[in-house]
Design a protein around this motif. Structure first.
Motif, mmCIF file in Angstrom:
data_model
loop_
_atom_site.group_PDB
_atom_site.id
_atom_site.type_symbol
_atom_site.label_atom_id
_atom_site.label_comp_id
_atom_site.label_asym_id
_atom_site.label_seq_id
_atom_site.Cartn_x
_atom_site.Cartn_y
_atom_site.Cartn_z
ATOM 1 N N ALA A 34 0.824 -1.204 0.000
ATOM 2 C CA ALA A 34 0.000 0.000 0.000
ATOM 3 C C ALA A 34 0.858 1.253 0.000
ATOM 4 O O ALA A 34 0.540 2.245 -0.645
ATOM 5 N N THR A 202 -5.772 11.113 0.695
ATOM 6 C CA THR A 202 -6.463 9.960 1.260
ATOM 7 C C THR A 202 -5.637 8.827 1.851
ATOM 8 O O THR A 202 -6.201 7.869 2.354
ATOM 9 N N LEU A 203 -4.333 8.902 1.798
ATOM 10 C CA LEU A 203 -3.597 7.700 2.234
ATOM 11 C C LEU A 203 -3.639 7.447 3.737
ATOM 12 O O LEU A 203 -3.087 6.472 4.231
ATOM 13 N N ILE A 206 -3.882 4.079 6.036
ATOM 14 C CA ILE A 206 -3.854 2.894 5.175
ATOM 15 C C ILE A 206 -2.980 1.788 5.735
ATOM 16 O O ILE A 206 -3.369 0.625 5.752
ATOM 17 N N GLU A 229 -10.066 -6.922 -0.318
ATOM 18 C CA GLU A 229 -9.067 -6.023 -0.888
ATOM 19 C C GLU A 229 -9.382 -4.614 -0.390
ATOM 20 O O GLU A 229 -10.530 -4.194 -0.414
ATOM 21 N N LEU A 230 -8.342 -3.924 0.042
ATOM 22 C CA LEU A 230 -8.539 -2.525 0.436
ATOM 23 C C LEU A 230 -8.480 -1.670 -0.822
ATOM 24 O O LEU A 230 -7.537 -1.736 -1.593
ATOM 25 N N ILE A 231 -9.508 -0.876 -1.058
ATOM 26 C CA ILE A 231 -9.572 -0.083 -2.281
ATOM 27 C C ILE A 231 -9.134 1.350 -2.030
ATOM 28 O O ILE A 231 -8.288 1.889 -2.730
ATOM 29 N N ARG A 243 -13.692 -10.507 -2.259
ATOM 30 C CA ARG A 243 -13.303 -11.335 -3.407
ATOM 31 C C ARG A 243 -13.678 -12.788 -3.166
ATOM 32 O O ARG A 243 -13.958 -13.186 -2.038
ATOM 33 N N ASN A 277 -16.991 -1.354 -2.086
ATOM 34 C CA ASN A 277 -16.805 -0.544 -3.296
ATOM 35 C C ASN A 277 -17.680 -1.049 -4.429
ATOM 36 O O ASN A 277 -17.787 -2.246 -4.635
#
Lengths: 277, 394
Positions: A34, A202-203, A206, A229-231, A243, A277
């Protein structure tokens, strides 16, 4: 385009010691996908405490790969005591210098080395015990203070260049300035005023979220044939995507709210809102 | 300083383009001999003014617009700022803007700083995109309110090439009395545009994206649309944009627009086929690679491909060794520490966002170049993956 020295280019194009040492005596794993760079350093240590072999695997830009390559060349043949004195500046110097925005690549090298040595000695790193200041990149106050002292940092921008702290959402800028002031007090005449306006991106958070997903959440989902999954992270909104088996599961909303959100609130921040998402 | 240009395989045309030789030829006399000021009374200057007007007609023809609707500016960014700030001053009581999450920084950062620039508080709706980079028109419709002063939506995305349904979106805005601006910097010259058939009020374009030089742009303002200038000064451009005209570049842009019209078919057939061959080849030969952006609703020249578990800057520098020029959406190439906002808005996972490469072709590219790139890329990705701690094999 970055201004890289010939040595950086050379180490990037022909990296030394790529791979993993077999039956490593010490492993240092730092960074994350990330964050955009990660380094896994493995070392072999003999009875006299001499590093006889060192190899690396790096995900990252040219300077990250070159710094890793340089690091392995430097430590081979050194005693652990000598190696533990290597600073990020030494790594950068070995390469004839790094662009200032890329100094964090050399810091990553030094951190991996420390982690590998600590792993060999069965110790916990003191810097890892500090308080997280930059949530985006998971940087602690102890790491920042150390970088300020070792590299003689004099502005928030420099702290960001060396540690990445403050390079995400920018919300910790005031805190960084305060740490800087505290650390250099009595050591210098002035501190550069703020140079850049605050960046609101936005990070944030994370790295911590990724850690929790990896350690606490994924193993459970994988057992059921799913994954997560982190979007994106935007303020308190955490956007994720389920997923595999989880994707079509009728309980996916419950999974997200009752399981993922609850865990993230508990372990990262209690204001987080998790959305699919 | 040593400069290189030999044998470069240039696939970075969404960043900038080469000046077409025909364009260079057209502009040179205005750098060398015809240096008069277009506003002057004497023939020496006046004839330059006539050349500028001819260029205005050439631009209008490419856009399906009237010459009087064309204002020359210094760049796409100036055109974007002018359009949006003009609309806000036209409707000072309206405090809402609709835009998208994937705009170019010229619009994105402007919208983030409106409060400071206008002295008023504004609400900005940033429309989401789906995994293929497409907008949801229901969300768009809901976002349009009585308080909305202007909609600003790019025609085509610079990173993925994804094309938005501008005709429909402009119509929906017009029906509600809302001004509509489109940043068409990437679309002009690549897809046919006929503004007289659309409800677009403002359109921005940039010369250097279509084989004219850097430093010249255009703002189209529909006839009858209220307009407040951004640069106030002399009477140039009928008072719409003060400042002496960048004559040679304006002449160049006129010529480039003629060429773009001539090459439109080539762009949409041969260049598209080259792009498709490149993309299909990469996806077939490199494991764990994927296309970013809608497959068909896309510019004919752009392909954005992610290679998982490797980092974009490292890929670009290896490509650079073979004189292949492209771009990346990785954090390290942007000078920031975060990967592309466009890919993140599309939900591209971090594993792939950091390793995204944008290939953008032009009519100057050849099949031999595509073959060369296809021959080199798998090896480059493989060598970096061997180094990546996250790569566990295919």
């Amino acid at each position: 385009m970055w201004e890289y020295t010939d040595l950086v280019k050379e180490h990037f194009l022909n990296p030394r010691n790529v791979g993993e040492v077999e039956q490593a005596d010490g492993t240092g794993d730092v960074g994350s996908l990330a964050c955009g760079d990660a380094l896994k350093l493995t070392i072999k240590v003999d009875d006299q405490g001499i590093i006889t072999d060192a190899k690396f695997k790096t995900f990252g830009c040219a300077s990250a790969i070159a710094s890793s390559s340089a690091l392995t060349e430097m430590v081979k043949g050194m005693s652990l005591d000598e190696a533990s004195k290597i600073t990020n500046e030494d790594i950068a110097d070995y390469l004839g210098g790094l662009p200032k925005e890329k100094m964090h690549c050399s810091v990553m090298g030094r951190e991996a080395l420390e982690a590998a040595i600590a792993d060999y000695r069965g110790m916990t790193l003191p810097t890892a015990e500090g308080e997280i200041v930059c949530e985006c990149f998971g940087v602690t106050d102890l790491e920042i203070i150390r970088a300020i002292n070792e590299s003689n940092l004099r502005s928030v921008e420099e702290i960001t260049n060396f540690t990445k702290a403050g390079g995400g959402c920018g919300k910790c800028e005031d805190k960084l300035r305060e740490i800087l002031q505290r650390t250099v007090e009595g050591k210098l005449e002035w501190i550069k005023p703020m140079e850049k306006p605050k960046r609101m991106t936005t990070l944030q958070k994370i790295k911590k979220i990724e850690d929790v997903l990896e350690r606490e959440i994924r193993p459970g989902l994988r057992k059921d044939g799913g994954d997560i999954e982190l979007i994106d992270v935007d303020g308190d909104f955490v956007s994720v995507s389920l997923r595999g088996a989880c994707k079509s599961c009728a309980k996916s909303q419950t999974t997200i709210k009752e399981y993922v959100e609850k865990k993230l609130r508990e372990l990262v921040l209690d204001t987080l809102i998790v959305e699919e998402n | 300083m040593e400069l290189h240009h030999d044998a470069v395989i240039y696939m970075d045309n969404n960043a900038t383009t080469r000046i077409a030789p025909e364009v260079l030829e057209a502009m040179m006399p205005f750098l060398a001999d015809y240096y008069g000021n277009p506003s002057s009374m004497h023939t020496f200057g006046g004839q330059v003014g006539q050349a500028v007007e001819r260029a205005r007609t050439q631009v209008a023809n490419l856009l399906g617009a009237e010459p009087g609707e064309i204002t020359f500016t210094s760049c796409g960014t100036e055109s974007d700022s002018t359009a949006i700030l003009s609309a806000l001053q036209t409707f000072p009581e309206k405090r809402h803007i609709v835009t998208t999450r994937v705009e170019h920084p010229a619009v994105k950062n402007l919208c983030e700083n409106l409060d400071r620039l206008t002295g008023h508080k504004h609400r900005v709706t940033r429309l989401k995109v789906d995994a293929e980079g497409m907008l949801d028109l229901d969300e768009y419709e809901e976002a349009l309110t009585e308080d909305t002063a202007i909609v600003s939506v790019m025609w085509a995305n610079n990173e993925t090439g994804v094309i938005f349904p501008i005709a429909r979106m402009a119509k929906m805005a017009r029906e509600r009395g809302i001004l509509f601006h489109t940043d068409a910097v990437q679309a002009v010259g690549k897809v046919p545009i006929s503004l007289r058939d659309l409800d677009v009020d403002f359109l921005s374009l940039s010369g250097h994206k279509l084989h004219a030089p850097k430093g010249v742009g255009v703002l189209y303002v529909r006839r009858g649309t209220m307009f407040v200038p951004f640069l106030t000064g002399g009477h140039q451009e009928k008072g719409r944009r003060g400042g002496t005209e960048n004559v040679a570049s304006i002449i160049a842009l006129g010529k480039a627009c003629d060429l773009a019209a001539e090459r439109m078919e080539d762009e949409n057939t041969r260049v598209r086929a080259l792009r498709d061959k490149l993309e299909a080849g990469l996806l077939a030969t490199v494991p764990r690679s994927m296309r970013n952006g809608h497959k068909t609703e896309r510019l004919p020249n752009t392909s954005n491909v992610s290679f998982e578990f490797v980092e974009g800057e490292a890929i670009l520098l290896h490509m650079n060794r073979h004189n292949i020029c492209a771009s990346s959406g990785s954090a390290c190439t942007s000078g920031s520490l975060e990967p592309s906002h466009v890919l993140r808005a599309m939900g591209v996972p971090f594993t792939a966002a950091h390793g995204s490469i944008r290939f953008s072709l032009s009519s100057y590219n050849t099949e031999a170049e595509v073959d060369f790139v296809l021959a080199k890329m798998p090896g480059i990705i493989e060598s970096l993956r061997q180094m990546s701690p996250f790569w566990k094999g295919n």
